[in-house]
Design an enzyme around this catalytic site. Structure first.
Site, short mmCIF file in Angstrom:
data_model
loop_
_atom_site.label_atom_id
_atom_site.label_comp_id
_atom_site.label_asym_id
_atom_site.label_seq_id
_atom_site.Cartn_x
_atom_site.Cartn_y
_atom_site.Cartn_z
CE LYS A 254 9.41 9.95 -42.77
NZ LYS A 254 10.02 11.49 -43.27
CE LYS A 255 10.73 -0.26 -43.10
NZ LYS A 255 11.46 -0.94 -44.40
NE ARG A 256 18.41 2.46 -35.38
CZ ARG A 256 18.08 2.42 -33.92
NH1 ARG A 256 16.87 1.78 -33.86
NH2 ARG A 256 18.92 2.64 -33.24
#
Length: 489
Positions: A254-256
């Site tokens: 996933k994103k950060r």
């Protein structure tokens, strides 16, 4: 030249993610393999989140990884403009065409009305979907809604008859959808901007994209897009949907998150080499038929076939990336590694901005030794610190006991004498001294090497001693050996 045309269309709403860059890379490889063209299009219709800064980051990271494009933003071409925000007039023209042909209609329903529709459907055990309320509005209804100040969206009119939509996916084979699962979806938002599914079809068709390679999260979008292609009379491209990328826990990357680096820039800033990341990303979902892992760009291009990409998810194994990057660092040109490492040494406060030629050559020796132990270049200061800091002992009491050992003074004295006698002071000649001492001194090898290492570095392990002595220099070596013996007396 091949007529194949591929595209990479990132949204400038954040830093570029590993998954996006893998998509760009696979498009790049397939274009190069087929002598086709790769188009860079910027999908910036999300006006609130899209920024010029993020667009520049995308361009910067693609350039760093070596993914040059043939056409698009920053280059130009025959099918521009290549930013969606500059193509609004084009989208409006095609939306009006669908409206005129009765293939789309204005919808004035408010969000709360749509929520109510979904709730009613769910209460009946039906699929929550739009109930086509605005498909057949009377002129009076339209006028009423306009007077209420409602800003309409435009919905695509999904054909009433149930039919199968079949995608012949290059990677996954035939994928089938039934139109019964689709409702009349929005193609134009009330803010005057097209939706993704509408804009992407028009862009790909007008830019003559022949193959669309993208992530599998877009599979569900494809039936809607095929209906739009059909309604506008556009030729269909071939589709290829890449597998997901999972983290080491087998969860979607996933994103950060706090612990995982998922943006390309983080790897660049930490001192990963672009050729190593290029090689690693190419193996996320694909492999050469001979299972070769370390490959040059040319080798990867020659082996690559989009049809060989796996259907199952790929795992982003950081340990494997580190192993691969470390291998590339050790085999790279030393001067290049020195230039890339100097900023990290400056940040650590080990060197200043002004580096003399003599100092550069000394730093070069340090990095030549230090790079053997690192996975990425930001680790260089840690590996090299023993050459830049004053001598400190990991355990001073233990060091003193080491120096008290039988014949340690003989070893230190002999080493100093032999080093002074050298005509050429280099790692090879220093190594010969240790070989001579092992043959001629009445001591075991451990008595030669371990106390000497502790005396010179303060550590129980580290780089090979001949390199340590070469880098420290004769005067510093004598000083440290003498200081070690003074600690005993």
């Amino acid at each position: 030249m091949s007529g194949m045309r591929l595209r990479f269309p990132p949204s400038p709403t954040g830093k570029i993610h590993i998954g996006n860059m893998r998509t760009a890379l696979f498009n790049w490889l397939w274009a190069r393999k087929n002598k086709g063209k790769l188009v860079l299009r910027i999908e910036d219709t999300d006006l609130e989140r899209s920024t010029k800064e993020f667009e520049e980051i995308i361009l910067k990271e693609m350039k760093w990884l070596g993914l040059d494009v043939n056409e698009g933003v920053g280059i130009g071409g025959d099918y521009g403009p290549y930013r969606q925000s500059e193509r609004i007039d084009i989208y409006q023209k095609y939306a009006e065409k669908l409206l005129e042909e009765g293939k789309a209609y204005y919808c004035y329903c408010l969000p709360e009305e749509l929520d109510k529709m979904r709730e009613e459907a769910a209460s009946k055990g039906e699929m929550p979907r739009y109930n086509q309320h605005c498909r057949t509005l009377s002129a009076e209804d339209v006028e009423k809604y306009k007077k209420e100040g409602r800003n309409p969206v435009i919905r695509f009119k999904v054909p009433d008859e149930d039919r199968e939509i079949i995608i012949d996916d290059i990677i996954r084979g035939k994928i089938s959808f039934n139109t019964s699962v689709l409702d009349d979806f929005i193609i134009y938002k009330s803010d005057g901007m097209p939706t993704y599914n509408f804009a992407v079809v028009i862009d790909d068709a007008l830019m003559k994209i022949s193959q669309v390679i993208r992530g599998e999260d877009h599979i569900s979008n494809t039936p809607k897009q095929l209906l739009i292609y059909e309604a506008l009379g556009f030729d269909l491209p071939r589709f290829a949907h890449l597998p997901l990328i999972l983290d080491e826990n087998k969860a979607k990357l996933k994103k950060r998150s706090d612990s995982d680096a998922v943006y390309i820039g983080e790897y660049r800033e930490n001192g990963y080499l672009p050729e190593a990341l290029f090689n690693f990303l190419s193996l996320l979902g694909w492999s050469a038929k001979d299972d070769q892992e370390i490959m040059s760009r040319e080798e990867i291009i020659s082996h690559f076939d989009i049809a060989d990409v796996n259907k199952s998810p790929a795992v982003f194994d950081v340990e494997k990336l580190n192993w691969m990057n470390g291998k590339y660092i050790r085999e790279a040109d030393l001067d290049r590694i020195v230039e890339l490492s100097i900023p990290y040494l400056k940040d650590a406060g080990y060197i200043s901005d002004d580096v003399s030629d003599e100092k550069y050559e000394w730093i070069k020796r340090v990095i030549e030794v230090s790079r053997n132990k690192v996975d990425y270049l930001s680790q260089i200061p840690y590996e090299a610190e023993l050459f830049f800091k004053e001598l400190e002992f990991a355990d001073k009491k233990e060091a003193v006991e080491e120096f008290k050992g039988e014949n340690v003074e003989l070893v230190f004295t002999t080493l100093k004498e032999k080093l002074r006698e050298l005509e050429e002071f280099n790692p090879d000649s220093i190594n010969k001294i240790f070989n001579i001492m092992r043959k001629n001194l009445p001591v075991k090898a451990r008595t030669i090497y371990h106390p000497t290492r502790v005396a010179l570095t303060g550590l129980n392990s580290g780089p090979e001693l001949n390199h340590v002595i070469y880098i420290l220099g004769l005067d510093e070596v004598e000083k440290r050996l003498d200081s070690a013996l003074e600690m005993v007396n």
